[in-house]
Write an enzyme that holds these catalytic residues in place. Structure first.
Site, PDB file in Angstrom:
ATOM      1  N   ASP A 197     -12.380  16.961  48.665  1.00  0.00           N
ATOM      2  CA  ASP A 197     -12.037  16.050  50.018  1.00  0.00           C
ATOM      3  C   ASP A 197     -12.887  14.694  49.959  1.00  0.00           C
ATOM      4  OD1 ASP A 197     -11.077  14.180  52.249  1.00  0.00           O
ATOM      5  OD2 ASP A 197      -9.519  15.701  51.795  1.00  0.00           O
ATOM      6  N   ILE A 198     -12.371  13.557  49.645  1.00  0.00           N
ATOM      7  CA  ILE A 198     -13.765  12.078  49.570  1.00  0.00           C
ATOM      8  C   ILE A 198     -14.283  12.091  51.767  1.00  0.00           C
ATOM      9  CG2 ILE A 198     -12.791  11.439  47.448  1.00  0.00           C
ATOM     10  CD1 ILE A 198     -11.027   9.332  49.723  1.00  0.00           C
ATOM     11  N   HIS A 215      -0.468  19.737  49.539  1.00  0.00           N
ATOM     12  CA  HIS A 215      -2.262  20.039  48.523  1.00  0.00           C
ATOM     13  C   HIS A 215      -2.261  21.614  50.059  1.00  0.00           C
ATOM     14  CE1 HIS A 215      -1.530  16.552  51.296  1.00  0.00           C
ATOM     15  NE2 HIS A 215      -2.752  17.165  52.180  1.00  0.00           N
ATOM     16  N   HIS A 240      -5.735  22.836  51.646  1.00  0.00           N
ATOM     17  CA  HIS A 240      -6.938  22.471  51.986  1.00  0.00           C
ATOM     18  C   HIS A 240      -8.012  23.564  52.146  1.00  0.00           C
ATOM     19  CE1 HIS A 240      -6.879  17.666  53.802  1.00  0.00           C
ATOM     20  NE2 HIS A 240      -5.366  18.309  53.595  1.00  0.00           N
ATOM     21  N   GLU A 268      -0.084  12.969  55.123  1.00  0.00           N
ATOM     22  CA  GLU A 268      -0.412  12.375  54.979  1.00  0.00           C
ATOM     23  C   GLU A 268      -0.146  11.925  53.808  1.00  0.00           C
ATOM     24  OE1 GLU A 268      -4.381  11.032  56.157  1.00  0.00           O
ATOM     25  OE2 GLU A 268      -3.988  11.383  58.478  1.00  0.00           O
ATOM     26  N   VAL A 269      -0.020  12.850  52.587  1.00  0.00           N
ATOM     27  CA  VAL A 269       0.432  12.586  51.282  1.00  0.00           C
ATOM     28  C   VAL A 269       1.422  13.120  50.953  1.00  0.00           C
ATOM     29  CG1 VAL A 269      -0.912  12.656  48.942  1.00  0.00           C
ATOM     30  CG2 VAL A 269      -2.570  11.905  51.244  1.00  0.00           C
ATOM     31  N   ASN A 328      -0.233  20.856  55.333  1.00  0.00           N
ATOM     32  CA  ASN A 328       0.340  20.529  56.323  1.00  0.00           C
ATOM     33  C   ASN A 328       2.112  20.006  56.322  1.00  0.00           C
ATOM     34  OD1 ASN A 328      -2.126  19.602  58.265  1.00  0.00           O
ATOM     35  ND2 ASN A 328      -2.258  18.742  57.306  1.00  0.00           N
TER      36      ASN A 328
END
Length: 125
Positions: free
Chosen positions: A39-40, A110, A112, A105-106, A97
């Site tokens: 993750d950035i 995905h 995490h 948010e995306v 999520n």
């Protein structure tokens, strides 16, 4: 801004662009079903995102429409990344999520993977 996980897949989302090689990522793992990368904006010492290579908005979309091979491959990839990163013994947390109330948010499924320190309670009030 949270997204509505019931909307159609948006092929311009950041993860779709990473999969196409338009945006660089620090890859941890890749196979035919999944891509894992750091993750950035990490929230723990180990913060890795694992995404399926298919166009899936959320866990609901993925579980309803992905092939059995894609589902098995993705779930195995999540476990492999946690093992390969040395997170099994000390422990880690998975978070996926889905939708507006979760804060997704995306608009690409995905997971995490958080680890590398004690993570505290699952939810804060």
């Amino acid at each position: 801004m949270p997204i509505d996980a019931t909307q159609p897949y948006d092929d311009s989302n950041i993860f779709a662009r990473i999969l196409r090689g338009e945006i660089p990522s620090k890859t941890v793992y890749e196979d035919e079903y999944a891509l894992a990368f750091h993750d950035i904006n990490p929230l723990s010492p180990a913060h890795i995102l694992v995404i399926p290579k298919g166009s899936y908005v959320s866990w609901d979309d993925f579980s309803a429409t992905a092939s059995d091979a894609e589902i098995a491959g993705f779930v195995r990839a999540v476990g492999k990344v946690a093992r390969d990163c040395g997170l099994v013994e000390p422990g880690y947390r998975l978070l996926a999520n889905a939708g507006l109330n979760s804060g997704q948010e995306v608009p690409h499924l995905h997971v995490h993977i958080f680890g590398g320190r004690p993570l505290g309670p699952m939810l804060s009030s």
